[in-house]
Design an enzyme around this catalytic site. Structure first.
Site, PDB file in Angstrom:
ATOM      1  N   ARG A  77      84.331  45.667  75.597  1.00  0.00           N
ATOM      2  CA  ARG A  77      83.241  46.081  76.491  1.00  0.00           C
ATOM      3  C   ARG A  77      83.489  47.529  76.921  1.00  0.00           C
ATOM      4  O   ARG A  77      84.600  47.877  77.312  1.00  0.00           O
ATOM      5  CB  ARG A  77      83.258  45.159  77.709  1.00  0.00           C
ATOM      6  N   ARG A 146      85.010  47.132  88.088  1.00  0.00           N
ATOM      7  CA  ARG A 146      84.342  47.062  86.774  1.00  0.00           C
ATOM      8  C   ARG A 146      83.294  48.166  86.626  1.00  0.00           C
ATOM      9  O   ARG A 146      83.140  49.009  87.498  1.00  0.00           O
ATOM     10  CB  ARG A 146      83.677  45.690  86.622  1.00  0.00           C
ATOM     11  N   LYS A 210      88.299  40.513  89.956  1.00  0.00           N
ATOM     12  CA  LYS A 210      87.367  41.577  89.591  1.00  0.00           C
ATOM     13  C   LYS A 210      86.646  42.120  90.823  1.00  0.00           C
ATOM     14  O   LYS A 210      86.503  41.417  91.830  1.00  0.00           O
ATOM     15  CB  LYS A 210      86.357  41.061  88.575  1.00  0.00           C
ATOM     16  N   LYS A 212      83.085  44.649  91.836  1.00  0.00           N
ATOM     17  CA  LYS A 212      81.883  45.256  91.234  1.00  0.00           C
ATOM     18  C   LYS A 212      81.104  46.095  92.240  1.00  0.00           C
ATOM     19  O   LYS A 212      80.983  45.703  93.387  1.00  0.00           O
ATOM     20  CB  LYS A 212      80.980  44.153  90.685  1.00  0.00           C
ATOM     21  N   CYS A 434      72.721  34.983  79.625  1.00  0.00           N
ATOM     22  CA  CYS A 434      74.078  35.448  79.341  1.00  0.00           C
ATOM     23  C   CYS A 434      74.427  35.136  77.886  1.00  0.00           C
ATOM     24  O   CYS A 434      73.674  34.472  77.181  1.00  0.00           O
ATOM     25  CB  CYS A 434      75.068  34.775  80.274  1.00  0.00           C
ATOM     26  N   CYS A 440      81.569  32.811  74.159  1.00  0.00           N
ATOM     27  CA  CYS A 440      82.118  32.676  75.506  1.00  0.00           C
ATOM     28  C   CYS A 440      82.930  31.384  75.622  1.00  0.00           C
ATOM     29  O   CYS A 440      82.387  30.293  75.450  1.00  0.00           O
ATOM     30  CB  CYS A 440      81.019  32.689  76.552  1.00  0.00           C
ATOM     31  N   CYS A 479      76.901  28.461  82.021  1.00  0.00           N
ATOM     32  CA  CYS A 479      77.833  27.813  82.950  1.00  0.00           C
ATOM     33  C   CYS A 479      77.584  28.388  84.329  1.00  0.00           C
ATOM     34  O   CYS A 479      76.800  29.321  84.482  1.00  0.00           O
ATOM     35  CB  CYS A 479      79.285  28.011  82.475  1.00  0.00           C
ATOM     36  N   CYS A 483      76.778  34.959  85.035  1.00  0.00           N
ATOM     37  CA  CYS A 483      76.733  36.265  84.371  1.00  0.00           C
ATOM     38  C   CYS A 483      75.319  36.811  84.185  1.00  0.00           C
ATOM     39  O   CYS A 483      75.124  38.016  84.118  1.00  0.00           O
ATOM     40  CB  CYS A 483      77.451  36.201  83.023  1.00  0.00           C
TER      41      CYS A 483
HETATM   42 FE1  SRM Z   1      80.533  37.502  83.351  1.00  0.00          FE
HETATM   43  C1  SRM Z   1      83.350  35.730  82.811  1.00  0.00           C
HETATM   44  C2  SRM Z   1      80.020  37.757  80.052  1.00  0.00           C
HETATM   45  C3  SRM Z   1      78.137  39.778  83.952  1.00  0.00           C
HETATM   46  C4  SRM Z   1      80.411  36.478  86.616  1.00  0.00           C
HETATM   47  N1  SRM Z   1      81.563  36.916  81.717  1.00  0.00           N
HETATM   48  C5  SRM Z   1      82.736  36.225  81.707  1.00  0.00           C
HETATM   49  C6  SRM Z   1      83.307  36.147  80.288  1.00  0.00           C
HETATM   50  C7  SRM Z   1      84.184  37.323  80.097  1.00  0.00           C
HETATM   51  C8  SRM Z   1      84.013  34.834  79.928  1.00  0.00           C
HETATM   52  C9  SRM Z   1      85.512  34.812  80.110  1.00  0.00           C
HETATM   53  O1  SRM Z   1      85.989  34.987  81.243  1.00  0.00           O
HETATM   54  O2  SRM Z   1      86.199  34.589  79.122  1.00  0.00           O
HETATM   55  C10 SRM Z   1      81.993  36.274  79.477  1.00  0.00           C
HETATM   56  C11 SRM Z   1      82.134  36.823  78.069  1.00  0.00           C
HETATM   57  C12 SRM Z   1      81.083  36.236  77.176  1.00  0.00           C
HETATM   58  C13 SRM Z   1      81.041  36.870  75.849  1.00  0.00           C
HETATM   59  O3  SRM Z   1      81.310  36.176  74.836  1.00  0.00           O
HETATM   60  O4  SRM Z   1      80.706  38.040  75.744  1.00  0.00           O
HETATM   61  C14 SRM Z   1      81.135  37.054  80.445  1.00  0.00           C
HETATM   62  N2  SRM Z   1      79.389  38.657  82.201  1.00  0.00           N
HETATM   63  C15 SRM Z   1      79.252  38.559  80.861  1.00  0.00           C
HETATM   64  C16 SRM Z   1      78.120  39.406  80.345  1.00  0.00           C
HETATM   65  C17 SRM Z   1      78.384  40.023  78.985  1.00  0.00           C
HETATM   66  C18 SRM Z   1      76.834  38.568  80.338  1.00  0.00           C
HETATM   67  C19 SRM Z   1      75.694  39.159  79.534  1.00  0.00           C
HETATM   68  O5  SRM Z   1      75.209  38.427  78.673  1.00  0.00           O
HETATM   69  O6  SRM Z   1      75.275  40.276  79.784  1.00  0.00           O
HETATM   70  C20 SRM Z   1      78.032  40.426  81.507  1.00  0.00           C
HETATM   71  C21 SRM Z   1      78.922  41.610  81.303  1.00  0.00           C
HETATM   72  C22 SRM Z   1      78.839  42.555  82.433  1.00  0.00           C
HETATM   73  C23 SRM Z   1      79.576  43.842  82.211  1.00  0.00           C
HETATM   74  O7  SRM Z   1      79.122  44.619  81.396  1.00  0.00           O
HETATM   75  O8  SRM Z   1      80.573  44.065  82.896  1.00  0.00           O
HETATM   76  C24 SRM Z   1      78.545  39.591  82.666  1.00  0.00           C
HETATM   77  N3  SRM Z   1      79.524  38.110  85.002  1.00  0.00           N
HETATM   78  C25 SRM Z   1      78.484  38.987  85.024  1.00  0.00           C
HETATM   79  C26 SRM Z   1      77.792  38.920  86.283  1.00  0.00           C
HETATM   80  C27 SRM Z   1      76.540  39.682  86.636  1.00  0.00           C
HETATM   81  C28 SRM Z   1      76.822  40.972  87.343  1.00  0.00           C
HETATM   82  O9  SRM Z   1      77.971  41.387  87.485  1.00  0.00           O
HETATM   83  O10 SRM Z   1      75.855  41.591  87.777  1.00  0.00           O
HETATM   84  C29 SRM Z   1      78.434  37.948  87.036  1.00  0.00           C
HETATM   85  C30 SRM Z   1      77.999  37.450  88.433  1.00  0.00           C
HETATM   86  C31 SRM Z   1      78.310  38.399  89.496  1.00  0.00           C
HETATM   87  C32 SRM Z   1      79.705  38.185  89.991  1.00  0.00           C
HETATM   88  O11 SRM Z   1      80.618  38.792  89.458  1.00  0.00           O
HETATM   89  O12 SRM Z   1      79.893  37.366  90.896  1.00  0.00           O
HETATM   90  C33 SRM Z   1      79.526  37.459  86.233  1.00  0.00           C
HETATM   91  N4  SRM Z   1      81.720  36.361  84.523  1.00  0.00           N
HETATM   92  C34 SRM Z   1      81.454  36.007  85.816  1.00  0.00           C
HETATM   93  C35 SRM Z   1      82.435  35.061  86.262  1.00  0.00           C
HETATM   94  C36 SRM Z   1      82.522  34.412  87.663  1.00  0.00           C
HETATM   95  C37 SRM Z   1      83.276  35.252  88.585  1.00  0.00           C
HETATM   96  C38 SRM Z   1      83.511  34.577  89.910  1.00  0.00           C
HETATM   97  O13 SRM Z   1      83.576  35.271  90.911  1.00  0.00           O
HETATM   98  O14 SRM Z   1      83.670  33.364  89.950  1.00  0.00           O
HETATM   99  C39 SRM Z   1      83.289  34.831  85.148  1.00  0.00           C
HETATM  100  C40 SRM Z   1      84.503  33.883  85.082  1.00  0.00           C
HETATM  101  C41 SRM Z   1      85.707  34.461  85.694  1.00  0.00           C
HETATM  102  O15 SRM Z   1      85.777  35.632  86.053  1.00  0.00           O
HETATM  103  O16 SRM Z   1      86.649  33.681  85.840  1.00  0.00           O
HETATM  104  C42 SRM Z   1      82.797  35.655  84.087  1.00  0.00           C
HETATM  105 FE1  SF4 Z   2      80.036  32.597  79.657  1.00  0.00          FE
HETATM  106 FE2  SF4 Z   2      79.311  31.283  81.813  1.00  0.00          FE
HETATM  107 FE3  SF4 Z   2      79.268  33.932  81.805  1.00  0.00          FE
HETATM  108 FE4  SF4 Z   2      77.491  32.640  80.418  1.00  0.00          FE
HETATM  109  S1  SF4 Z   2      77.704  32.534  82.653  1.00  0.00           S
HETATM  110  S2  SF4 Z   2      78.699  34.360  79.675  1.00  0.00           S
HETATM  111  S3  SF4 Z   2      78.598  30.869  79.736  1.00  0.00           S
HETATM  112  S4  SF4 Z   2      81.065  32.698  81.650  1.00  0.00           S
END
Ligand code: SRM
Ligand code: SF4
Length: 558
Positions: A77, A146, A210, A212, A434, A440, A479, A483
């Site tokens: 990324r 991030r 993380k 943000k 997402c 993922c 899930c 995201c």
């Molecule tokens: Fe996310 C984890 C994809 C935005 C909350 N996110 C992941 C992972 C890395 C899975 C992992 O931990 O192994 C996913 C990778 C999937 C893949 O195969 O690419 C993933 N997140 C994404 C993306 C690519 C979704 C998309 O389709 O666009 C976004 C990448 C953003 C970036 O460029 O940095 C993405 N993730 C978000 C957002 C939205 C935002 O930030 O505006 C959230 C919710 C906001 C937040 O952070 O609370 C988000 N991602 C999570 C979480 C839950 C965090 C938490 O506080 O519980 C995880 C899981 C974790 O961190 O344990 C996670």
């Molecule tokens: Fe993966 Fe869940 Fe984030 Fe979708 S919402 S990319 S399934 S961690």
């Protein structure tokens, strides 16, 4: 300094502290040709370098049946504060994607790019090629700040460039000092004096989780500012940026069955004037409070939102003001009215042209009907457009001179991109999903591979009930991690198991209200039945111009 002493540190805390500035044994485990995976601790450390180890989940069974290791690969990324690259960089990205990854260029919900399916032996060459293109992936993942996002469309206001510059500076504030990235991936020599990489912000433990940041320019909240640990809302008077309202403690991740976890919108703390030093100080000290007070034993409870709820908003604000050495002023008035991207040719205050391309769920590839990837490559090769990314996973061809507009338009027309964009309904344009399967590891259900077909069926229901397409915001995740920010959608689908989703209803148009869970674990048939009944009511009982999200709340449906 007051520091929270915590026993029972989570395993990741030990890995970070023992990592010698995020180096770990990455060099050695990268060179281990016996496996496509990295050694265990290094799998945590590469996140800080902007990468995740993944495997092709579609092929797990087949690989296991053949007694083969899962098909491991890496997602990288980019760190792109404010989501901007030049045409030259897009061309490089296109080539890197083709050479090292699945070829699909994925625009994320945080305004940056991911490449998937990069084999272990290609990771270092990929990073090196990125470096040649002046791109990096430092801190795009991991327990650090991030990618900093900001309002995407320059048409929005003349202060856009100023806000974009702030995104860059905030990103710098949150960059770790370690030179590990340069040593491991770019073969730089280690520093002789290690003192140079002492890190007063992250020390050797980094953040508990993380972090943000986002900057919004009202009236558009396209960045979903309240979903961020730190949200800055630009306050503009007489076309001048006078400062920012500061909101903290937003975050959406939750875990099914764990009632201690929840999505939360950021709390408003106050206003800081547009004095760069002060703005950056506020951001820096919010990070230090989270560093010192965040939960380091239970990673499910370690985001800033929980730290703030534990401390109380007032106590958090008092600690922030103490650390900053100045008080925050009372928040200034502002109003958000929307979150959508701006489509059609648009001109900014300098007369430059912008065109938002519909890139469904951020996936850039050539389809049967639209040669999206080829078109964007050709546009990039003209060097007459820059590329900007939106938090709705879309792409804006930007900064196009009047004299060059026709040439860019002709390329888009030739490859059917104009028609593809014009033909997409507003509900489809506003939808976000997402990644989920097949990469993922946390996905319980499909998202980006499924939402497009569900939207087609939902469009059918809109027609059935004679509802005009007013751009209802529908989002889906595989899930509960959030995201695709489904908890701030008017209709949110959150995967519970393969083919099943919780249905959330009642977010508003501008991202200032969380939705609520309406029904649990629905399959497609039940989803469509529910929506059919709800749309029938909406069609009969809504007030003029009332959005679906507002309607379900007014009618106490949620
Ligand atoms: Fe996310 C984890 C994809 C935005 C909350 N996110 C992941 C992972 C890395 C899975 C992992 O931990 O192994 C996913 C990778 C999937 C893949 O195969 O690419 C993933 N997140 C994404 C993306 C690519 C979704 C998309 O389709 O666009 C976004 C990448 C953003 C970036 O460029 O940095 C993405 N993730 C978000 C957002 C939205 C935002 O930030 O505006 C959230 C919710 C906001 C937040 O952070 O609370 C988000 N991602 C999570 C979480 C839950 C965090 C938490 O506080 O519980 C995880 C899981 C974790 O961190 O344990 C996670
Ligand atoms: Fe993966 Fe869940 Fe984030 Fe979708 S919402 S990319 S399934 S961690």
């Amino acid at each position: 300094m007051e520091e929270q002493q915590q026993n029972n540190l989570s395993p990741v805390e030990r890995i970070k502290q023992a990592s010698d500035g995020l180096r770990g044994t990455l060099k050695e485990s990268l060179a281990d040709g016996l496996t496509g995976a990295l050694w265990e601790d290094d799998q945590s450390l590469i996140k800080f370098h902007g990468m995740y180890q993944q495997d092709d989940r579609d092929r797990r069974e087949e690989r296991s049946a053949k007694k083969l290791e899962w098909l491991y690969s890496y997602m990288i990324r980019l760190r792109l504060p404010g989501g901007f690259i030049t045409g030259e960089q897009w061309e490089a990205l296109h080539n890197i994607a083709g050479e090292h990854s699945t070829g699909v260029i994925k625009i994320t919900t945080r305004q940056t790019i991911q490449l998937h399916g990069i084999l272990k032996s290609h990771v270092k060459p990929t990073i090196q090629d990125f470096h040649t293109a002046k791109l990096d992936s430092i801190s795009a993942c991991g327990d650090v700040n991030r990618n900093v996002v900001c309002a995407a469309h320059p048409k929005q206001s003349a202060i856009h460039e100023q806000i974009y510059a702030y995104a860059g500076k905030l990103s710098e504030v949150g960059l770790p000092k370690t030179r590990a990235y340069y040593e491991i991936w770019l073969d730089d020599q280690p520093l002789t004096d290690k003192k140079q990489e002492e890190d007063p912000l992250y020390q050797d433990r980094y953040l508990p989780r993380k972090f943000k940041m986002a900057i919004a320019i009202p009236p558009n909240n396209d960045v979903d500012v309240f979903a961020n640990d730190l949200g800055l809302i630009a306050i503009i008077e007489n076309d001048k940026l006078i400062g920012f309202n500061v909101a903290a403690g937003g975050g959406l991740g939750a875990t099914h069955g764990n009632a201690n976890t929840y999505p939360r919108l950021a709390s408003m703390l106050g206003f800081v004037e547009a004095d760069e030093e002060k703005v950056l100080k506020v951001a820096y000290e919010i990070i230090t409070i989270q560093r010192d007070y965040g939960n380091r034993s239970d990673r499910k409870m370690s985001r800033l939102k929980y730290t703030i709820d534990k401390m109380g908003v007032e106590a958090f604000k008092a600690e922030l003001e103490k650390r900053c050495g100045f008080p925050l002023e009372k928040e200034r008035p502002y109003a958000f009215t929307e979150r959508a991207d701006i489509y059609g040719w648009q001109q900014n205050h300098e007369g430059k042209w912008f065109y938002t391309v519909f890139t469904e769920n951020g996936r850039v590839l050539d389809h049967e009907t639209v040669a999206l990837k080829t078109a964007l490559l050709e546009v990039s090769q003209t060097r007459k457009a820059n590329f900007r990314f939106t938090c709705n996973q879309k792409l804006i061809l930007s900064d196009i001179e009047e004299k060059d507009k026709k040439e860019v338009e002709a390329i888009l027309a030739k490859h059917n991109v104009l028609k593809h964009t014009d033909d997409a309904s507003d509900v489809r344009k506003n939808a976000v999903a997402c990644v989920a399967f097949n990469t993922c590891p946390l996905a319980l259900a499909e998202a980006q591979r499924y939402l497009p077909s569900l939207i087609t069926k939902i469009e059918g229901l809109f027609s059935k009930h004679k509802l005009e397409d007013n751009g209802t915001i529908i989002r889906m995740t595989g899930c509960p991690n959030g995201c695709g920010r489904p908890y701030v959608a008017e209709i949110g689908f959150v995967g519970t198991s393969y083919g099943h989703y919780n249905m959330h209803l009642g977010g508003d148009r501008q991202g200032e209200r969380l939705n609520k869970k309406y029904k649990e674990s629905l399959n497609e048939e039940s989803i469509l039945q529910e929506l059919d009944s709800l749309f029938a009511l909406y069609s009969k009982k809504r007030k003029k111009a009332e959005t679906f999200g507002d309607f379900v709340v007014r009618e106490n449906i949620v």
